[in-house]
Scaffold this active site. Structure first.
Site, PDB file in Angstrom:
ATOM      1  N   ARG A  83      11.709  -0.276   8.491  1.00 10.17           N
ATOM      2  CA  ARG A  83      12.221  -0.614   9.619  1.00 10.17           C
ATOM      3  C   ARG A  83      13.884  -0.674   9.685  1.00 10.17           C
ATOM      4  NH1 ARG A  83       7.745   0.312  11.979  1.00 10.17           N
ATOM      5  NH2 ARG A  83       6.469  -1.177  12.685  1.00 10.17           N
ATOM      6  N   GLU A 102      16.713   2.580  17.277  1.00  7.38           N
ATOM      7  CA  GLU A 102      15.569   4.467  17.432  1.00  7.38           C
ATOM      8  C   GLU A 102      14.761   4.368  19.119  1.00  7.38           C
ATOM      9  OE1 GLU A 102      11.918   3.403  15.654  1.00  7.38           O
ATOM     10  OE2 GLU A 102      12.959   2.851  14.295  1.00  7.38           O
ATOM     11  N   PRO A 125       7.828  -4.849   5.122  1.00 12.29           N
ATOM     12  CA  PRO A 125       7.812  -5.146   6.687  1.00 12.29           C
ATOM     13  C   PRO A 125       9.575  -6.036   7.044  1.00 12.29           C
ATOM     14  CG  PRO A 125       6.903  -7.107   5.267  1.00 12.29           C
ATOM     15  CD  PRO A 125       6.738  -5.566   4.212  1.00 12.29           C
ATOM     16  N   ASP A 172       8.839  -6.447  -5.251  1.00 12.35           N
ATOM     17  CA  ASP A 172       8.149  -7.325  -4.184  1.00 12.35           C
ATOM     18  C   ASP A 172       7.312  -8.726  -5.015  1.00 12.35           C
ATOM     19  OD1 ASP A 172       5.684  -5.349  -2.752  1.00 12.35           O
ATOM     20  OD2 ASP A 172       4.881  -7.688  -3.155  1.00 12.35           O
ATOM     21  N   ARG A 208       1.125  -1.319  -0.130  1.00 11.95           N
ATOM     22  CA  ARG A 208       0.188   0.270  -0.053  1.00 11.95           C
ATOM     23  C   ARG A 208       0.916   1.245  -0.061  1.00 11.95           C
ATOM     24  NH1 ARG A 208      -2.981  -3.559   3.202  1.00 11.95           N
ATOM     25  NH2 ARG A 208      -4.725  -4.179   2.849  1.00 11.95           N
ATOM     26  N   HIS A 231      11.001   8.973  13.784  1.00  8.87           N
ATOM     27  CA  HIS A 231       9.568   8.261  13.086  1.00  8.87           C
ATOM     28  C   HIS A 231       8.918   8.734  13.029  1.00  8.87           C
ATOM     29  CE1 HIS A 231       8.508   3.367  13.498  1.00  8.87           C
ATOM     30  NE2 HIS A 231       8.009   3.793  12.609  1.00  8.87           N
TER      31      HIS A 231
END
Length: 329
Positions: free
Chosen positions: A234, A263, A206, A175, A155, A294
């Site tokens: 991430r 982080e 992810p 992907d 998305r 973030h």
């Protein structure tokens, strides 16, 4: 229904209040994350929700099961904080908010890309010293001249690809899932091909066993000199030692990150710059490295949707219903 909302921030409260007025459910908020220390707070509740970057470790799920808590609704996209096998072993249903606002993150990624190609950090630093010359920052590139590899065309990656295509950039997509509807603005290809052709690499995957530290030494060996790297996914996707080497050697023309592997040690905190982790202190000294705390997701639309969707999913799962946001086995 009585719901406990972990790790609540003040920006969420107006949407929590509106949701409770609309639904009649009770929501109690606390500002601590869900962990071994705070799990006891859930004892008298029917459902829980949290948003956090710290891991929810194995003992938590056993304790929740003892309290007859049957679900966890996380108010975020990434669910790497969850121990899926442990949750499923205790028959705890899980949900995330996969599409609270893909455009929010895509727009901020684009913002930081523009800041890099226009050398804004260099110009700002020079002007703060009284240097208003063109040479202080250097000549920019235009976005329609760039080839951008979007790694992870879900998305968020799709939203970014659409924006880039609208401005004339060439977009390469990497992907494992092919989405035919993206063909008008994405050319799907292999990772190696994308790395060999891209002027810009943007991560939107992810974090899992396949993506953890995917940007390692071998990865950097395959990119073009002068590439720009963007990570708004991430922190552990990129080996930060290799990133720093690439900036130092000029292999990378620049990088913009909203996340880092460490982080939790410093983000969303106030502290003296000297107290930052050593690698962060070094990186922020580079004129061509941008670090944000973030916040790519941090818009009014996103916060509203994160709260409402997670709370709705909590109610649905406790009642045995089906939600499209459920994380399946």
């Amino acid at each position: 229904m009585k719901i406990l909302m972990y790790n609540t921030v003040s920006d969420e409260m107006p949407y929590v209040e509106k949701w409770t007025e609309k639904t009649g459910h009770e929501v109690v908020t606390i500002d601590q994350p869900l962990n071994e220390t705070t799990v006891d707070r859930a004892k008298v509740f029917d459902a829980i929700t949290t948003q956090q970057t710290t891991a929810i470790n194995a003992p938590v799920y056993a304790q929740l099961a003892q309290f007859n808590i049957k679900q966890i609704a996380i108010r975020q996209v990434g669910y790497d904080v969850l121990d899926l096998p442990e949750a499923f072993a205790h028959n705890i249903r899980l949900s995330n908010v996969a599409a609270y606002s893909p455009r929010a993150i895509a727009e901020y990624t684009l913002t930081q890309l523009f800041n890099l190609i226009r050398h804004n950090k260099k110009f700002d630093r020079a002007m703060n010293k009284g240097d208003y010359t063109w040479a202080a920052g250097g000549q920019a590139r235009e976005i329609h001249d760039l080839t951008v590899a979007v790694i992870g065309v879900g998305r968020i990656g799709t939203a970014l690809a659409e924006m880039l295509h609208a401005m004339g950039a060439t977009v390469l997509g990497v992907d494992p899932i092919y989405r035919a509807q993206n063909e008008p603005f994405v050319t799907y290809t292999t990772l190696d091909d994308a790395l060999s052709r891209a002027d810009v690499i943007s991560f939107h995957t992810p974090l899992n066993d396949e993506t953890r530290y995917m940007a390692d030494e071998n990865f950097f060996d395959k990119i073009q000199p002068g590439t720009i790297m963007l990570n708004f996914a991430r922190g552990e996707i990129v080996d930060m030692v290799e990133l720093e080497k690439a900036l130092e050697s000029k292999l990378l023309a620049g990088a913009a990150f909203d996340v880092t592997p460490n982080e939790n040690d410093f983000m969303n905190q106030k502290q003296d710059v000297t107290a930052l982790p050593a690698d962060v202190k070094r990186l922020i000294e580079y004129d061509n490295f941008l670090l944000s705390p973030h916040i790519a997701f941090y818009t009014n639309t996103a916060i509203k949707n994160m709260v409402e969707m997670a709370l709705n999913d909590a109610v649905t799962m406790v009642n045995g219903g089906v939600t499209e946001n459920e994380i399946l086995r």
